[in-house]
Design a protein around this motif. Sequence first.
Motif, PDB file in Angstrom:
ATOM      1  N   THR A   1      81.891 -18.634  51.717  1.00  0.00           N
ATOM      2  CA  THR A   1      80.986 -17.809  50.928  1.00  0.00           C
ATOM      3  C   THR A   1      81.398 -17.879  49.476  1.00  0.00           C
ATOM      4  O   THR A   1      82.588 -17.795  49.162  1.00  0.00           O
ATOM      5  CB  THR A   1      81.036 -16.344  51.401  1.00  0.00           C
ATOM      6  OG1 THR A   1      80.615 -16.287  52.759  1.00  0.00           O
ATOM      7  CG2 THR A   1      80.150 -15.454  50.553  1.00  0.00           C
ATOM      8  N   GLN A   2      80.425 -18.061  48.601  1.00  0.00           N
ATOM      9  CA  GLN A   2      80.648 -17.962  47.165  1.00  0.00           C
ATOM     10  C   GLN A   2      79.759 -16.844  46.638  1.00  0.00           C
ATOM     11  O   GLN A   2      78.538 -16.952  46.675  1.00  0.00           O
ATOM     12  CB  GLN A   2      80.321 -19.266  46.448  1.00  0.00           C
ATOM     13  CG  GLN A   2      81.342 -20.346  46.649  1.00  0.00           C
ATOM     14  CD  GLN A   2      81.026 -21.594  45.849  1.00  0.00           C
ATOM     15  OE1 GLN A   2      79.883 -21.858  45.500  1.00  0.00           O
ATOM     16  NE2 GLN A   2      82.044 -22.388  45.578  1.00  0.00           N
ATOM     17  N   LEU A   3      80.385 -15.768  46.184  1.00  0.00           N
ATOM     18  CA  LEU A   3      79.661 -14.631  45.633  1.00  0.00           C
ATOM     19  C   LEU A   3      80.022 -14.520  44.160  1.00  0.00           C
ATOM     20  O   LEU A   3      81.202 -14.467  43.804  1.00  0.00           O
ATOM     21  CB  LEU A   3      80.053 -13.345  46.373  1.00  0.00           C
ATOM     22  CG  LEU A   3      79.248 -12.104  46.008  1.00  0.00           C
ATOM     23  CD1 LEU A   3      79.091 -11.218  47.229  1.00  0.00           C
ATOM     24  CD2 LEU A   3      79.876 -11.321  44.873  1.00  0.00           C
ATOM     25  N   CYS A   4      79.012 -14.510  43.310  1.00  0.00           N
ATOM     26  CA  CYS A   4      79.222 -14.448  41.865  1.00  0.00           C
ATOM     27  C   CYS A   4      78.491 -13.224  41.332  1.00  0.00           C
ATOM     28  O   CYS A   4      77.337 -12.974  41.688  1.00  0.00           O
ATOM     29  CB  CYS A   4      78.689 -15.726  41.206  1.00  0.00           C
ATOM     30  SG  CYS A   4      78.953 -15.782  39.425  1.00  0.00           S
ATOM     31  N   TYR A   5      79.188 -12.457  40.496  1.00  0.00           N
ATOM     32  CA  TYR A   5      78.558 -11.278  39.905  1.00  0.00           C
ATOM     33  C   TYR A   5      78.901 -11.165  38.424  1.00  0.00           C
ATOM     34  O   TYR A   5      79.825 -11.796  37.933  1.00  0.00           O
ATOM     35  CB  TYR A   5      78.969  -9.995  40.644  1.00  0.00           C
ATOM     36  CG  TYR A   5      80.395  -9.582  40.404  1.00  0.00           C
ATOM     37  CD1 TYR A   5      80.735  -8.775  39.313  1.00  0.00           C
ATOM     38  CD2 TYR A   5      81.422  -9.995  41.242  1.00  0.00           C
ATOM     39  CE1 TYR A   5      82.046  -8.411  39.076  1.00  0.00           C
ATOM     40  CE2 TYR A   5      82.728  -9.632  41.016  1.00  0.00           C
ATOM     41  CZ  TYR A   5      83.033  -8.830  39.928  1.00  0.00           C
ATOM     42  OH  TYR A   5      84.339  -8.476  39.693  1.00  0.00           O
ATOM     43  N   ARG A   6      78.125 -10.323  37.760  1.00  0.00           N
ATOM     44  CA  ARG A   6      78.350  -9.987  36.356  1.00  0.00           C
ATOM     45  C   ARG A   6      78.420  -8.463  36.278  1.00  0.00           C
ATOM     46  O   ARG A   6      77.655  -7.769  36.956  1.00  0.00           O
ATOM     47  CB  ARG A   6      77.182 -10.474  35.498  1.00  0.00           C
ATOM     48  CG  ARG A   6      77.192  -9.954  34.073  1.00  0.00           C
ATOM     49  CD  ARG A   6      75.920 -10.270  33.302  1.00  0.00           C
ATOM     50  NE  ARG A   6      74.762  -9.700  33.965  1.00  0.00           N
ATOM     51  CZ  ARG A   6      73.649 -10.400  34.264  1.00  0.00           C
ATOM     52  NH1 ARG A   6      73.537 -11.667  33.958  1.00  0.00           N
ATOM     53  NH2 ARG A   6      72.643  -9.821  34.870  1.00  0.00           N
ATOM     54  N   SER A   7      79.339  -7.949  35.475  1.00  0.00           N
ATOM     55  CA  SER A   7      79.376  -6.510  35.241  1.00  0.00           C
ATOM     56  C   SER A   7      79.737  -6.243  33.787  1.00  0.00           C
ATOM     57  O   SER A   7      80.344  -7.077  33.115  1.00  0.00           O
ATOM     58  CB  SER A   7      80.377  -5.818  36.173  1.00  0.00           C
ATOM     59  OG  SER A   7      81.702  -6.158  35.846  1.00  0.00           O
TER      60      SER A   7
END
Length: 152
Positions: free
Chosen positions: A4-10
């Motif tokens: 799994t590759q999960l990418c987020y911005r915060s």
Amino acid sequence: MSVTQLCYRSRIHWPALRYSLDEEVERSLSRIWRINSMAGVTGALILTDNHIFQLLEGPWPSVKRTFECVLEDRRHSDLTVLSNEQQDYRLFHNCWMHYCDLREDAQGHHPKLFASLLSHPERTCSEEVMELLLLLSMNMHESDLTSRLALM
């Protein structure tokens, strides 16, 4: 084997920081490296003036647990998942969490690629972030190879 590759911005929630940003990052990375090494999670963390971009990669249960911790962390606000996909490979397979500080000399390296991320991080799309992550991973692997060759 699929990962799994999960990418987020915060956005950095400044009132929640207990220390300077540099000290918060240093403390967080130390903890991240320790926990990720046990959980089998790799990835990258990109820091801009007011935002964090992070890629988590590994087995889904481990990525999910790690991301749940991020969701509970008050130092993050306006969190947006940019992508959550299964891939055949890890971009950062030898790194528990690669760190890239774009506050320092980002314009000197690949200014065109970093321009959108630095000027409008809240509008940066997942493709742009994943392209940057791919570039960082390739540069990291080139550096590893150069270091190994130098030791020969």
